[in-house]
Design an enzyme around this catalytic site. Structure first.
Site, PDB file in Angstrom:
ATOM      1  N   GLY A  50       0.813  -1.217   0.000  1.00  0.00           N
ATOM      2  CA  GLY A  50       0.000   0.000   0.000  1.00  0.00           C
ATOM      3  C   GLY A  50       0.842   1.260   0.000  1.00  0.00           C
ATOM      4  O   GLY A  50       2.027   1.224  -0.327  1.00  0.00           O
ATOM      5  N   GLY A 104       5.370   4.143  -8.968  1.00  0.00           N
ATOM      6  CA  GLY A 104       6.138   2.905  -9.148  1.00  0.00           C
ATOM      7  C   GLY A 104       5.216   1.693  -9.118  1.00  0.00           C
ATOM      8  O   GLY A 104       5.295   0.800  -9.974  1.00  0.00           O
ATOM      9  N   HIS A 105       4.318   1.681  -8.129  1.00  0.00           N
ATOM     10  CA  HIS A 105       3.349   0.580  -8.050  1.00  0.00           C
ATOM     11  C   HIS A 105       2.455   0.571  -9.292  1.00  0.00           C
ATOM     12  O   HIS A 105       2.153  -0.484  -9.846  1.00  0.00           O
ATOM     13  CB  HIS A 105       2.450   0.732  -6.811  1.00  0.00           C
ATOM     14  N   GLY A 162       9.231  -5.061  -8.435  1.00  0.00           N
ATOM     15  CA  GLY A 162      10.059  -3.961  -8.918  1.00  0.00           C
ATOM     16  C   GLY A 162      11.542  -4.245  -8.755  1.00  0.00           C
ATOM     17  O   GLY A 162      11.963  -4.864  -7.775  1.00  0.00           O
ATOM     18  N   LYS A 205      13.438  -2.059  -7.942  1.00  0.00           N
ATOM     19  CA  LYS A 205      13.756  -1.247  -6.757  1.00  0.00           C
ATOM     20  C   LYS A 205      14.184  -2.142  -5.589  1.00  0.00           C
ATOM     21  O   LYS A 205      15.109  -1.820  -4.857  1.00  0.00           O
ATOM     22  CB  LYS A 205      12.507  -0.427  -6.400  1.00  0.00           C
ATOM     23  N   MET A 251      11.156   6.240  -6.279  1.00  0.00           N
ATOM     24  CA  MET A 251       9.881   6.355  -5.559  1.00  0.00           C
ATOM     25  C   MET A 251       9.774   5.248  -4.524  1.00  0.00           C
ATOM     26  O   MET A 251      10.185   4.114  -4.780  1.00  0.00           O
ATOM     27  CB  MET A 251       8.718   6.276  -6.533  1.00  0.00           C
TER      28      MET A 251
HETATM   29  P1  AMP Z   1       6.090  -2.271  -1.549  1.00  0.00           P
HETATM   30  O1  AMP Z   1       4.684  -1.752  -1.447  1.00  0.00           O
HETATM   31  O2  AMP Z   1       7.120  -1.267  -1.156  1.00  0.00           O
HETATM   32  O3  AMP Z   1       6.263  -3.619  -0.907  1.00  0.00           O
HETATM   33  O4  AMP Z   1       6.339  -2.498  -3.094  1.00  0.00           O
HETATM   34  C1  AMP Z   1       5.498  -3.314  -3.864  1.00  0.00           C
HETATM   35  C2  AMP Z   1       6.161  -3.564  -5.181  1.00  0.00           C
HETATM   36  O5  AMP Z   1       6.384  -2.334  -5.864  1.00  0.00           O
HETATM   37  C3  AMP Z   1       7.548  -4.238  -5.029  1.00  0.00           C
HETATM   38  O6  AMP Z   1       7.686  -5.241  -6.013  1.00  0.00           O
HETATM   39  C4  AMP Z   1       8.493  -3.094  -5.255  1.00  0.00           C
HETATM   40  O7  AMP Z   1       9.747  -3.506  -5.756  1.00  0.00           O
HETATM   41  C5  AMP Z   1       7.728  -2.265  -6.278  1.00  0.00           C
HETATM   42  N1  AMP Z   1       8.205  -0.875  -6.256  1.00  0.00           N
HETATM   43  C6  AMP Z   1       8.413  -0.119  -5.161  1.00  0.00           C
HETATM   44  N2  AMP Z   1       8.922   1.077  -5.510  1.00  0.00           N
HETATM   45  C7  AMP Z   1       9.049   1.064  -6.867  1.00  0.00           C
HETATM   46  C8  AMP Z   1       9.532   2.002  -7.823  1.00  0.00           C
HETATM   47  N3  AMP Z   1      10.000   3.193  -7.474  1.00  0.00           N
HETATM   48  N4  AMP Z   1       9.527   1.628  -9.133  1.00  0.00           N
HETATM   49  C9  AMP Z   1       9.055   0.405  -9.504  1.00  0.00           C
HETATM   50  N5  AMP Z   1       8.591  -0.521  -8.644  1.00  0.00           N
HETATM   51  C10 AMP Z   1       8.587  -0.197  -7.338  1.00  0.00           C
END
Ligand code: AMP
Length: 284
Positions: free
Chosen positions: A31, A36-37, A147, A149, A184
């Site tokens: 969330g 990026g998400h 990602g 990331k 991001m």
């Molecule tokens: P998180 O909500 O932080 O667990 O991220 C969920 C997914 O979004 C994970 O696969 C992350 O690697 C991806 N993600 C987070 N930040 C970015 C970003 N800046 N660019 C692309 N994907 C991202």
């Protein structure tokens, strides 16, 4: 857009969709969604009939209870954003849906989950692997999107899929950045104005180090320069590492730039940030 918090109704929906031979793409998130998400969601929408975004702040992947407590939770805005992105399904379970009261399962990936993030966040990847396995079992997606990331996370999940024979394809999507280059992250919203300005140092140092490595400068010396620049800017460097992109083996020099990746983690104020950059290709 369908919103499910329980497995039964979601499964019933998925069963109906699968009977029409629809393919399913899963985008797991915690969330506090940002562009990026959304880029992962768009990748899934291009390749699948149905895209499911899960939103769940997974307690077992937080080694620091304060970090879990402070993790941003913005469900209403997230749902609005997913509606605008034309997501088909949101899955937002609570803890009792995801874990039994006696849950103790652990994963061990050997060296892969002990280095880099694993060194600074012990147990983190065990928690990630656990929740991702649960989501894969519940949704049974054709494709799952993660990602770059969180590059080490992608490597851990690739190993998980291989070992447990999950019948799906993994997609690693490029890092989406702010205009100044900061990757991001949901955590960025916890930075105050001064910290936000300083945070760009992670990306700047990755780019400078990449350029100098490609000119032949030795990595240990470049790492010292980055450490002192972080120091001067009141940014607490945890690691700057050079590694093999496929195996994540740590390297001291670049034998083959097309296989190398630079990874960085640092604390800006009390916010922990990570970023990475390939030495060649996908230059961003
Ligand atoms: P998180 O909500 O932080 O667990 O991220 C969920 C997914 O979004 C994970 O696969 C992350 O690697 C991806 N993600 C987070 N930040 C970015 C970003 N800046 N660019 C692309 N994907 C991202």
């Amino acid at each position: 857009m369908h919103i499910f918090s329980e497995i039964g109704p979601m499964n019933a929906y998925l069963k109906r969709e699968r009977s029409n031979l629809s393919t399913v793409g899963l985008v797991p998130t915690m969330g506090a969604l940002h562009a990026g998400h959304v880029s992962l969601l768009q990748a899934s929408k291009r390749e699948n009939a149905i895209t499911i975004c899960s939103i769940y702040v997974n307690p077992t992947q937080f080694n620091d209870p304060a970090d879990l407590e402070k993790y941003p939770r913005t469900l209403e805005t997230d749902i609005q954003m997913l509606r605008e992105a034309e997501c088909n399904v949101v899955f937002c379970p609570d803890n009792s849906t995801m874990y039994s009261a006696v849950s103790q399962l652990k994963f061990d990936f050997g060296a892969l989950d002990k280095i880099l993030e694993g060194e600074f966040r012990p147990g983190h990847y065990s928690g990630v692997a656990l929740v991702v396995s649960k989501l894969f079992n519940m949704v049974q997606p054709d494709r799952a999107y993660f990602g770059q990331k969180d590059f080490q996370q992608f490597r851990v999940i690739s190993r998980l899929v291989e070992e447990l024979k999950f019948d799906l394809s993994l997609v690693c999507a490029p890092i989406v950045r702010e205009a100044d280059g900061l990757a991001m992250s949901s955590r960025n919203m916890r930075l105050n104005a001064a910290e936000r300005k300083r945070a760009v140092i992670l990306y700047q140092n990755l780019k400078q180090t990449r350029d100098r490595l490609l000119q032949g400068d030795p990595f240990p010396q470049l790492r010292k320069t980055v450490a002192s620049q972080c120091d001067q800017n009141n940014v607490k460097l945890e690691y700057l590492a050079l590694a093999d992109r496929e195996t994540l083996t740590l390297l001291d020099d670049v034998a083959d730039p097309s296989r190398a990746i630079l990874l960085i983690a640092a604390q800006v104020g009390d916010v922990r940030l990570i970023d990475n950059l390939y030495l060649t290709e996908n230059r961003n």
